[in-house]
Write an enzyme that holds these catalytic residues in place. Sequence first.
Site, mmCIF file in Angstrom:
data_model
loop_
_atom_site.group_PDB
_atom_site.id
_atom_site.type_symbol
_atom_site.label_atom_id
_atom_site.label_comp_id
_atom_site.label_asym_id
_atom_site.label_seq_id
_atom_site.Cartn_x
_atom_site.Cartn_y
_atom_site.Cartn_z
ATOM 1 N N LEU A 1 1.377 5.056 1.127
ATOM 2 C CA LEU A 1 0.906 5.907 2.279
ATOM 3 C C LEU A 1 1.652 7.318 2.071
ATOM 4 C CD1 LEU A 1 0.933 3.465 5.456
ATOM 5 C CD2 LEU A 1 -1.220 4.151 4.054
ATOM 6 N N ASP B 1 13.187 -3.492 13.960
ATOM 7 C CA ASP B 1 14.128 -2.418 13.553
ATOM 8 C C ASP B 1 13.474 -1.124 13.448
ATOM 9 O OD1 ASP B 1 16.467 -1.385 12.216
ATOM 10 O OD2 ASP B 1 15.844 -1.908 10.225
ATOM 11 N N GLU C 1 0.855 -1.071 -0.064
ATOM 12 C CA GLU C 1 -0.064 -0.075 -0.100
ATOM 13 C C GLU C 1 1.037 1.505 0.087
ATOM 14 O OE1 GLU C 1 -3.377 1.693 3.212
ATOM 15 O OE2 GLU C 1 -1.771 0.300 3.783
#
Length: 315
Positions: A96, A223, A94
Amino acid sequence: MLKSMEEKIKFQLGFTEFRRARGGGGGGCINEGDAYETDRGKVFVKRNSKKDAKLMFDGELEGLKAIEATGTLRVPHPMAVFDDPNAGCALLMEYLDLKNLRKYSSQMGTDLARLHLSNQKNIQKAEKEESKVGEKQEDSHQQAIEKFGFDTPTCCGYIPMDNSWGEDWPQFYARNRLEYQIKLIEESNGDRELMELWSVLQLKIPVYFPKELSIVPSLLHGDLWSGNAAEIDSTPVAFDPAAFYGHHEFDLAIAGMFGGFNSQFYNAYHEIIPKAKGFPKRHKLYLLFHHLNHWNHFGSGYRSSTLGIMRELVN
């Protein structure tokens, strides 16, 4: 990205439109990325031409799926990994419109804590329903996990982590995280002082985990430094995970490594998960992994900081 990869993505996902968008690109020291316009909305494609890129992206895909399934910390919705002998590998997700994390720093801390507690809730639910861990459920990412590790290798940077399941967290962390990184340095060019310090430290690690400290496997981002955190108009977002099940405190080590999170983030997190006895020493121990990992990625510029942490821990 080569045309062949673009055509493969377009065909396999059934897009009638798939063209590179203006702006929306980006990359880091490991991967490159671009936004694409499709007939079903904008998507983001990460790509890498290294021979082990598929392993890296397969792990990231599964990590994003696992985090997304908890309904806690917002991540980009993962779609698919594509491999092409001529074009390398790509991860589709996706798109963003990310902005620097400012408004939602406190919410990021809250959401991270909720992520870390999500598996504990799964375990409690499983116990309540008297179902066995490992039973086939509708969503494998919502199973109750009672071991440390992950079903697939994941990468912190481009180095794969050994996620072989283990029942004892201190042993798992010493063997699958620290020793693994130290062996890479030893195989590369060796370091006498590193090995001498490790011979002492590995025997001392259990001391940092008192018997009263209960460690329930938490799903970790793995991370979460400031460069892998951002926000959109409605919520904070984390991306580029190196996910696995481990001690929740591990995620806070790299969070503080480059000073990117403010006090609102930490206050919100610890309001839900307070610091346990011995936290400062364990924080150093978890920070050690990331300095070792950076040494392996970027060279001996991280040698001094790595050995400095080890000296503190053994004294």
